[in-house]
Design an enzyme around this catalytic site. Structure first.
Site, PDB file in Angstrom:
ATOM      1  N   GLU A  18      41.892  41.202  11.267  1.00 46.15           N
ATOM      2  CA  GLU A  18      42.970  40.546  10.565  1.00 46.15           C
ATOM      3  C   GLU A  18      42.448  39.563   9.590  1.00 46.15           C
ATOM      4  OE1 GLU A  18      46.464  40.130  14.484  1.00 46.15           O
ATOM      5  OE2 GLU A  18      44.957  38.688  14.329  1.00 46.15           O
ATOM      6  N   GLU A  49      48.155  47.652  15.378  1.00 46.07           N
ATOM      7  CA  GLU A  49      48.255  46.956  16.800  1.00 46.07           C
ATOM      8  C   GLU A  49      50.178  46.388  17.016  1.00 46.07           C
ATOM      9  OE1 GLU A  49      46.337  42.855  17.175  1.00 46.07           O
ATOM     10  OE2 GLU A  49      44.570  43.716  15.929  1.00 46.07           O
TER      11      GLU A  49
END
Length: 660
Positions: free
Chosen positions: A158, A310
């Protein structure tokens, strides 16, 4: 990486849908690992991601190495038939790096240091950070390149940090020299004649730090471009290391959904596998539409199958109130991702943590353990994904509609000193995508400079800033027979955030039949504006049309009475307000039908979603009550093996996957 044949997600899936998630066994005593392996087999897990936040475990002191625990885990996963997506641990440096190299810590725009103790505490511009990241990545790649469990590399995690510190300032100036060449060109692009901002030396240029009043908008825009590019340099440096050791193994890093800080079109071109993290709010009545938008965007970036890296099996921990997923919702949203092109369905994380900042973020194995509802639902989903994988993986989705999105246009629009702070690019994008989604009109996303010739309809919810190349592309698309519909505030500025002559590029005004755009009339939160057949919200415009244009809907009453709300010239439509949801859906359905675009199925019950992936028809019930759907012909539901003739019944949050 030059000279490297690009592996793909198919090289990791091998005909399966990857199913699993982030596994953080360093948080648990080693005896738990074997119990985890048993439960993974029970749940049908075939892939885990290891090492994402393990730097201090792998290198507890500068130069020290502790790989033995990871060796044992890699072997354990392989012995149990579970592939490993091996992460470089560079998103969270160990505390010793920040202590010994304070320059590796990022600074905010007001000079505040972001210290260790959380995560993502690294400066993308720090030479010390980059050097240590390369070393640990090199050693991981060399050690595990030949391990049979390795199926994919996951770089960092991320990417999201900005840095306004001194080392970032040096790199920013270097980036600006490469972009502009001369100070005169930079001063022209930035409009520094305004407020006496002209630069006489490169050394006088800083990142956009906290000012007394409004900042130079083009400086801010360039800094956002620079930040995306610096993070991308960090990614490609690590990618090239692992690719050199394992050219046959695909590489990814995980996007956040519709994230502001990365030019994800550019990033996607540097990835073998495009992956995303997706966390819709289970209490949001439009959570499924948000999921569909992110899935459509990610599939379009991947140009085919993609990876859901995710999601949450239950509640997250970062909202004000963190609601669990009702029974069946995890399955529904997971299968929605598959319907929209995912060949991997994974979670953060495998086992719910007992300590740390995310101990209340759910896991596939929750605090309730294997008897808990969460794990039992995960088991069911794993079995169903295995059942359909052979007929799903690798298949594509056909769309006749492209929705245009560009991060640079978003960055330019999202600044202070604009006509209305209420105009939010993602909200407008969601509103237009929602209208198409509710009408069961399948959409891709595209960059405004992409080849659009394969689409019957191109939709521009809002692109405030457009390059000349993008404008020429839109004009050529319409000249070639395509239908274009654009929303308000499109084509206002160029790539330097310089307002185009007349408040909209003259070529676009001619395309849409706008002779003069006199004024923008933004609306307050409680305001709406009447138009023929609907109410407009958020925005309106005082437009004078050309003779060639037709008014499809006019404003009624007030200052804009009789002026165009919706304007059309041949196959080019312009919508100068944001119609309320039903009206926007009706308008886009009408335009799509005129362009020859049909919905996946007609007359579907409310809250039922229909998607075709290859020859398969996915029907998803986003409601809490059972519904019946007309499906002409006889089909087989791949989830159950049942024959479905003419009508399919969907339970609460139910799904069928129909093969003709």
């Amino acid at each position: 990486m030059p000279g490297r044949g690009k592996p793909s997600l198919a090289d990791a899936t091998r005909g399966r849908i990857l199913f699993g998630g982030d596994y953080n066994p360093e948080q648990w005593p080693e005896e738990t690992w074997h119990e985890d392996a048993r439960l993974m087999r029970d749940a049908g897990v075939n892939s885990v991601t290891l090492g994402v936040f393990s730097w201090s475990k792998l290198e507890p002191r500068p130069g020290a190495r502790e790989f033995g625990w990871l060796d044992r885990l890699m072997d354990l996963m392989h012995d149990n038939g579970i592939g490993v997506v091996l992460a470089t641990p560079t998103s969270s440096p160990p505390p010793w790096l920040g202590r010994l190299h304070p320059d590796s810590l990022p600074r905010t725009e007001d000079g505040r240091v972001e210290w260790w103790g959380g995560r993502q505490h690294f400066s993308h511009s720090s030479a010390a950070y980059r050097s240590h990241a390369r070393v640990i990545t090199e050693e991981l790649a060399a050690r595990y390149a030949g391990h049979p469990a390795l199926t994919m590399w996951h770089i960092n995690n991320e990417y999201c940090t900005a840095d306004h510190g001194d080392e970032a300032a040096v790199r920013f100036r270097r980036w600006l020299r490469a972009r502009y060449g001369t100070l005169d060109a930079l001063n022209t692009a930035w409009g520094t004649a305004f407020w006496s901002q002209g630069y006489d030396t490169w050394d006088g240029i800083l990142p956009p730090r906290t000012p007394h009043y409004l900042r130079n908008p083009t400086q801010v825009l360039d800094f956002r471009r620079f930040t995306s590019d610096m993070l991308l340099e960090c990614y490609t440096a690590e990618r090239d290391i692992v690719a050199r050791h394992t050219p046959h193994i695909p590489v990814t890093t995980n996007f956040m959904p519709l994230f502001f800080g990365q030019d994800a079109w550019r990033w996607a071109e540097e990835e073998d596998v495009v992956s995303v993290d997706l966390y819709p709010d289970p209490r949001d009545p439009l959570g499924a539409q948000h999921g569909a938008l992110v899935q459509d965007l990610t599939r379009s970036q991947a140009r085919g199958p993609w990876m859901l890296m995710e999601q949450a099996a239950g509640p997250v921990n970062w909202r004000g109130v963190n609601h669990p997923k009702p029974r069946g919702l995890n399955r529904l949203w997971s299968l929605q991702a598959v319907a929209r092109g995912a060949d991997a369905v994974c979670y953060f994380q495998w086992r719910q943590s007992r300590q740390g900042a995310e101990k209340f973020h759910s896991g596939m194995v929750s605090h309730a353990g294997e008897q808990g509802r969460t794990f039992q639902e995960v088991k069911r989903l794993g079995a169903e994904l295995a059942r359909i994988a052979g007929e799903v993986t690798g298949s594509h989705i056909h769309a006749d509609i492209a929705v245009l999105h560009d991060w640079h246009a978003w960055w330019a629009a999202a600044q202070d000193g604009r006509p209305s702070t209420r105009v939010d690019h993602p909200a407008v994008l969601h509103a237009w995508h929602r209208a198409l989604w509710e009408a069961h009109l399948t959409t891709d996303f595209a960059h405004p400079e992409h080849d659009l010739t394969g689409y019957r309809l191109v939709v521009v919810p809002q692109l405030y800033a457009l390059t000349d190349a993008a404008i020429d592309n839109l004009l050529g698309y319409v000249r070639g027979g395509g239908t274009l519909v654009a929303g308000f505030l499109t084509g206002v500025a160029d790539e330097d955030d310089r307002v185009r002559p007349g408040g909209m590029d003259p070529r676009l005004r001619e395309l849409f039949g706008i002779r003069v755009l006199h004024e923008w009339w933004p609306l307050e939160a409680e305001e709406s504006i009447e138009a023929e057949g609907f109410r407009g919200t958020l925005w309106s415009e005082e437009i004078e049309k050309t003779e060639e244009a037709a008014v499809e809907a006019a404003y009624r009453g007030g200052e804009l009475d009789g002026l165009p709300a919706v304007l059309r010239r041949d196959r080019a439509w312009y919508v100068s307000t944001l119609p309320e949801p039903d009206a926007l859906r009706g308008l886009l359905v009408r335009i799509a039908a005129g362009a020859g675009v049909r919905p996946v199925l007609d007359a579907l019950p409310e809250r039922v979603e229909a998607v075709r992936r290859g020859e398969l028809l996915f029907l998803l019930n986003h409601g809490r009550e059972p519904v019946t759907v007309d499906v002409p012909g006889t089909h087989t539901d791949l989830l159950t093996g049942d024959k479905i003739t003419e009508r399919a019944t969907l339970d609460r949050y139910g799904v069928v996957v129909l093969r003709p």
